[in-house]
Design an enzyme around this catalytic site. Structure first.
Site, PDB file in Angstrom:
ATOM      1  N   SER A  63       0.792  -1.242   0.000  1.00 15.18           N
ATOM      2  CA  SER A  63       0.000   0.000   0.000  1.00 15.18           C
ATOM      3  C   SER A  63       0.818   1.282   0.000  1.00 15.18           C
ATOM      4  O   SER A  63       0.247   2.360  -0.188  1.00 15.18           O
ATOM      5  CB  SER A  63      -0.968   0.015   1.174  1.00 15.18           C
ATOM      6  OG  SER A  63      -2.020  -0.876   0.905  1.00 15.18           O
ATOM      7  N   LYS A  66       0.202   3.204  -2.984  1.00 12.41           N
ATOM      8  CA  LYS A  66      -0.988   4.050  -3.169  1.00 12.41           C
ATOM      9  C   LYS A  66      -0.606   5.530  -3.246  1.00 12.41           C
ATOM     10  O   LYS A  66      -1.248   6.302  -3.948  1.00 12.41           O
ATOM     11  CB  LYS A  66      -1.979   3.815  -2.023  1.00 12.41           C
ATOM     12  CG  LYS A  66      -2.649   2.430  -2.085  1.00 12.41           C
ATOM     13  CD  LYS A  66      -3.438   2.135  -0.822  1.00 12.41           C
ATOM     14  CE  LYS A  66      -4.121   0.765  -0.902  1.00 12.41           C
ATOM     15  NZ  LYS A  66      -4.646   0.328   0.393  1.00 12.41           N
ATOM     16  N   TYR A 188      -3.683  -2.536 -10.312  1.00 10.86           N
ATOM     17  CA  TYR A 188      -3.552  -2.349  -8.859  1.00 10.86           C
ATOM     18  C   TYR A 188      -2.577  -3.356  -8.235  1.00 10.86           C
ATOM     19  O   TYR A 188      -1.690  -2.988  -7.470  1.00 10.86           O
ATOM     20  CB  TYR A 188      -4.941  -2.447  -8.210  1.00 10.86           C
ATOM     21  CG  TYR A 188      -4.935  -2.432  -6.700  1.00 10.86           C
ATOM     22  CD1 TYR A 188      -4.813  -1.237  -5.988  1.00 10.86           C
ATOM     23  CD2 TYR A 188      -5.052  -3.618  -5.966  1.00 10.86           C
ATOM     24  CE1 TYR A 188      -4.808  -1.237  -4.594  1.00 10.86           C
ATOM     25  CE2 TYR A 188      -5.049  -3.616  -4.576  1.00 10.86           C
ATOM     26  CZ  TYR A 188      -4.922  -2.415  -3.899  1.00 10.86           C
ATOM     27  OH  TYR A 188      -4.912  -2.414  -2.523  1.00 10.86           O
ATOM     28  N   TYR A 240      -4.937   3.574   7.985  1.00  8.92           N
ATOM     29  CA  TYR A 240      -6.307   3.045   8.133  1.00  8.92           C
ATOM     30  C   TYR A 240      -6.862   3.370   9.515  1.00  8.92           C
ATOM     31  O   TYR A 240      -6.764   4.511   9.952  1.00  8.92           O
ATOM     32  CB  TYR A 240      -6.347   1.538   7.827  1.00  8.92           C
ATOM     33  CG  TYR A 240      -5.441   1.197   6.684  1.00  8.92           C
ATOM     34  CD1 TYR A 240      -5.733   1.683   5.404  1.00  8.92           C
ATOM     35  CD2 TYR A 240      -4.269   0.466   6.851  1.00  8.92           C
ATOM     36  CE1 TYR A 240      -4.887   1.425   4.337  1.00  8.92           C
ATOM     37  CE2 TYR A 240      -3.416   0.209   5.789  1.00  8.92           C
ATOM     38  CZ  TYR A 240      -3.732   0.691   4.545  1.00  8.92           C
ATOM     39  OH  TYR A 240      -2.903   0.441   3.504  1.00  8.92           O
ATOM     40  N   VAL A 258       1.177  -3.836   3.724  1.00  5.02           N
ATOM     41  CA  VAL A 258       1.174  -5.146   4.386  1.00  5.02           C
ATOM     42  C   VAL A 258       2.440  -5.970   4.092  1.00  5.02           C
ATOM     43  O   VAL A 258       2.592  -7.052   4.654  1.00  5.02           O
ATOM     44  CB  VAL A 258      -0.091  -5.991   4.072  1.00  5.02           C
ATOM     45  CG1 VAL A 258      -1.334  -5.396   4.704  1.00  5.02           C
ATOM     46  CG2 VAL A 258      -0.262  -6.221   2.588  1.00  5.02           C
TER      47      VAL A 258
HETATM   48  N1  GLN Z   1      -2.364  -5.158  -2.019  1.00 10.21           N
HETATM   49  C1  GLN Z   1      -2.871  -5.130  -0.689  1.00 10.21           C
HETATM   50  C2  GLN Z   1      -4.376  -5.351  -0.653  1.00 10.21           C
HETATM   51  O1  GLN Z   1      -5.062  -4.865  -1.463  1.00 10.21           O
HETATM   52  C3  GLN Z   1      -2.505  -3.827  -0.057  1.00 10.21           C
HETATM   53  C4  GLN Z   1      -3.004  -3.695   1.365  1.00 10.21           C
HETATM   54  C5  GLN Z   1      -2.071  -2.983   2.274  1.00 10.21           C
HETATM   55  O2  GLN Z   1      -0.869  -2.919   2.054  1.00 10.21           O
HETATM   56  N2  GLN Z   1      -2.606  -2.495   3.363  1.00 10.21           N
HETATM   57  O3  GLN Z   1      -4.881  -6.017   0.188  1.00 10.21           O
END
Ligand code: GLN
Length: 304
Positions: A63, A66, A188, A240, A258
């Site tokens: 993420s 993002k 993505y 989050y 993650v």
């Molecule tokens: N690619 C992961 C997902 O969509 C990214 C989530 C994350 O890093 N929090 O679940």
């Protein structure tokens, strides 16, 4: 400030902490990562970079990508981005569906999965070959042409990504996804699979600490005002339903993934990145968070 000594000290301290948390197993390929790795890097405003532990080992940035997707999209069409995603913290897990129904397919912010999927859809609209363009963008930001997607991780997430598929279909039913769900997801998962080291991450994010200018190239990535807004979104939404906690304890804009990585920005002073694969219950790296908390505290770095 002797940053090298500080990073060395923090590294030996966090490695001595009791082992807690586990790697992200819901993306099968990430379950193979050795859990007890730890690295930290810091790039000072003058370009000097310091690192300790596994700071040059590549990991799946997940993420953290993002923010890179959002930066690329904002550099191309800022108004379009903010007409399709909000800027409010969600207070929910990164892959939550609940708010989307009340808010008619408009994601709370671009740093939860729903928001990043919309940003991917926007990039599919604005660019003929977004995967290649994203790769060139990130390679130029980090100054390393060897940065690449980890296709095994991307494929593994594609096969296990029912939740992201559901989010995309749901938003499509409200008209906030224009391309096919397969196209959006493919882009993505590739973006999330980018394999970068802490060193790469601090170089790539230098523009976030340098008011929009990539260093040392001095290429303007975003305007001063755009970068302020991205930092504000990272501070309020980057972790989050643990964003308040990171702002409270670390006091810097940041973004987790993650894969166990976290980037933190101290505007006008430095970018820092820490990585360790074991995650807490909200999907944020336990040791990376703890290391950045100690770094911010001891270097007296805070945006407040
Ligand atoms: N690619 C992961 C997902 O969509 C990214 C989530 C994350 O890093 N929090 O679940």
């Amino acid at each position: 400030m002797n940053y090298q000594a500080l990073l060395d000290e923090i590294t030996s301290e966090v490695l001595a902490l009791p082992v807690r948390g586990d790697v992200a197993r819901y993306i099968p390929e990430l379950a193979h990562v050795r859990p007890d790795q730890f690295g930290i890097a810091l790039r000072r405003q003058d370009g000097t970079t310091f690192g300790a532990g596994d700071w040059e080992v590549r990991f799946s940035i997940q993420s953290i990508a993002k923010v890179l997707l959002l930066s690329l999209a904002c550099s191309l069409d800022n108004d379009l981005v903010w007409s399709r995603v909000g800027v409010e913290p969600s207070g929910d897990p990164f892959n939550s569906l609940v708010q989307l129904e009340f808010e008619e397919g408009m994601p709370r912010n671009p740093l939860i999965n729903a928001g990043a999927l919309v940003v991917c859809d926007i990039l599919l609209q604005l660019l003929p070959d977004p995967k290649t363009e994203l790769l060139s963008f990130v390679r130029a930001l980090a100054g390393d042409k060897s940065i690449d997607f980890d296709r095994a991780v991307a494929m593994s997430e594609l096969q296990s990504g029912s939740r992201n598929r559901a989010l995309s279909h749901f938003m499509k039913s409200f008209g906030n996804i224009e391309h096919s769900v397969d196209e959006v997801l493919d882009f993505y998962v590739h973006a999330c699979s980018l394999a970068m080291s802490c060193n790469h991450v601090v170089q790539a994010f230098s523009f976030m600490a340098e008011h929009g200018l990539n260093m040392p190239s001095e290429v303007r990535v975003l305007s001063v005002s755009q970068v302020r807004r991205l930092n504000a979104v990272m501070l309020t939404c980057g972790f989050y339903d643990e964003s308040g906690d990171f702002a409270f304890h670390v006091g810097l804009p940041g973004k987790s993934g993650v894969g166990g990585g976290i980037v933190a920005v101290c505007p006008g002073r430095f970018t820092a990145a820490a990585w360790s694969p074991r995650l807490g219950t909200k999907g944020n790296s336990i040791l990376a968070t703890e290391a950045l908390r100690r770094l911010a505290q001891r270097s007296n770095a805070s945006v407040f």
